[in-house]
Design a protein around this motif. Structure first.
Motif, short mmCIF file in Angstrom:
data_model
loop_
_atom_site.label_atom_id
_atom_site.label_comp_id
_atom_site.label_asym_id
_atom_site.label_seq_id
_atom_site.Cartn_x
_atom_site.Cartn_y
_atom_site.Cartn_z
N ASN A 65 0.82 -1.21 0.00
CA ASN A 65 0.00 0.00 0.00
C ASN A 65 0.86 1.26 0.00
OD1 ASN A 65 -2.36 -1.55 0.18
ND2 ASN A 65 -2.11 -1.73 2.39
N CYS A 66 0.35 2.29 -0.62
CA CYS A 66 1.05 3.58 -0.70
C CYS A 66 1.14 4.20 0.69
CB CYS A 66 0.32 4.51 -1.65
SG CYS A 66 1.12 6.10 -1.84
N GLU A 67 2.34 4.61 1.08
CA GLU A 67 2.56 5.18 2.41
C GLU A 67 2.39 6.70 2.43
OE1 GLU A 67 6.44 3.89 3.67
OE2 GLU A 67 5.94 1.79 3.37
N ILE A 68 2.32 7.34 1.28
CA ILE A 68 2.25 8.79 1.24
C ILE A 68 0.80 9.29 1.32
CG2 ILE A 68 2.72 10.82 -0.20
CD1 ILE A 68 5.31 9.47 -1.03
N HIS A 111 5.27 19.31 -4.89
CA HIS A 111 4.88 20.06 -3.68
C HIS A 111 5.96 19.90 -2.61
CE1 HIS A 111 1.14 19.19 -5.86
NE2 HIS A 111 0.76 20.38 -5.44
N HIS A 112 7.11 20.45 -2.90
CA HIS A 112 8.30 20.26 -2.06
C HIS A 112 8.08 20.69 -0.61
CE1 HIS A 112 12.56 19.99 -1.09
NE2 HIS A 112 12.43 21.17 -0.51
N ALA A 113 7.58 21.90 -0.39
CA ALA A 113 7.43 22.43 0.97
C ALA A 113 6.46 21.59 1.79
CB ALA A 113 6.98 23.88 0.92
N GLU A 114 5.32 21.24 1.21
CA GLU A 114 4.32 20.45 1.93
C GLU A 114 4.84 19.04 2.21
OE1 GLU A 114 -0.37 19.16 1.41
OE2 GLU A 114 0.52 20.59 0.01
N ALA A 115 5.54 18.47 1.26
CA ALA A 115 6.10 17.13 1.45
C ALA A 115 7.19 17.14 2.52
CB ALA A 115 6.67 16.61 0.13
N PHE A 120 7.94 13.57 4.06
CA PHE A 120 8.15 12.75 2.88
C PHE A 120 9.46 13.09 2.17
CE2 PHE A 120 3.29 12.97 2.64
CZ PHE A 120 3.16 11.90 3.53
N LYS A 121 10.00 14.28 2.48
CA LYS A 121 11.28 14.71 1.93
C LYS A 121 12.14 15.22 3.08
CE LYS A 121 11.87 16.22 -2.39
NZ LYS A 121 11.90 17.10 -3.53
#
Length: 129
Positions: A65-68, A111-115, A120-121
């Motif tokens: 399953n997708c974790e994001i 969506h770098h900032a939100e991730a 996630f990043k």
């Protein structure tokens, strides 16, 4: 010594062999070496890709399953997301991997900032406390 290149209609200044720099390949006895072909990938990079080719399916089999779970998620994990990028020290570190769908992986990059806020990043350049 001649005042111009021996090649027909060339007016450039000759070197010792009688030909200019542009026409020196026509000088007798001069061998022009071909440039060596540069490999597109190093041997180390080929080894890393080979290791990832076998590690990704095993990793995704454990995490179907997708974790994001982004707004565009398809719920089924098909790719591996690298939370700290694919730098030489992080690419094989499964602690920085996340199973995700292709759409979520693209969403994280868009969506770098939100991730980054959601974890996630992670920057591999910031000093760890």
């Amino acid at each position: 010594m001649e005042e111009q290149c021996r090649f027909p209609l060339c007016k450039r200044h000759p070197e010792k062999n009688g030909y200019c720099i542009g026409h020196r390949i026509y000088a007798s006895g001069v061998v022009v070496e071909k440039q060596k072909k540069v490999n597109k990938e190093s041997e180390k990079q080929k080894d890393i890709k080979k290791a990832l080719k076998s590690a990704y399916p095993a990793f995704l089999a454990k995490r179907p399953n997708c974790e994001i779970q982004s707004p565009v998620c398809t719920k089924k994990a098909t790719v591996v997301h690298h939370t700290q990028g694919r730098g030489k020290n992080e690419v094989l570190n499964q602690g920085t991997w996340m199973a995700c769908c292709e759409r979520c992986n693209g969403w994280v990059e868009d969506h770098h900032a939100e991730a980054e806020e959601k974890g996630f990043k992670k920057s591999r350049h910031k000093k760890k406390a």
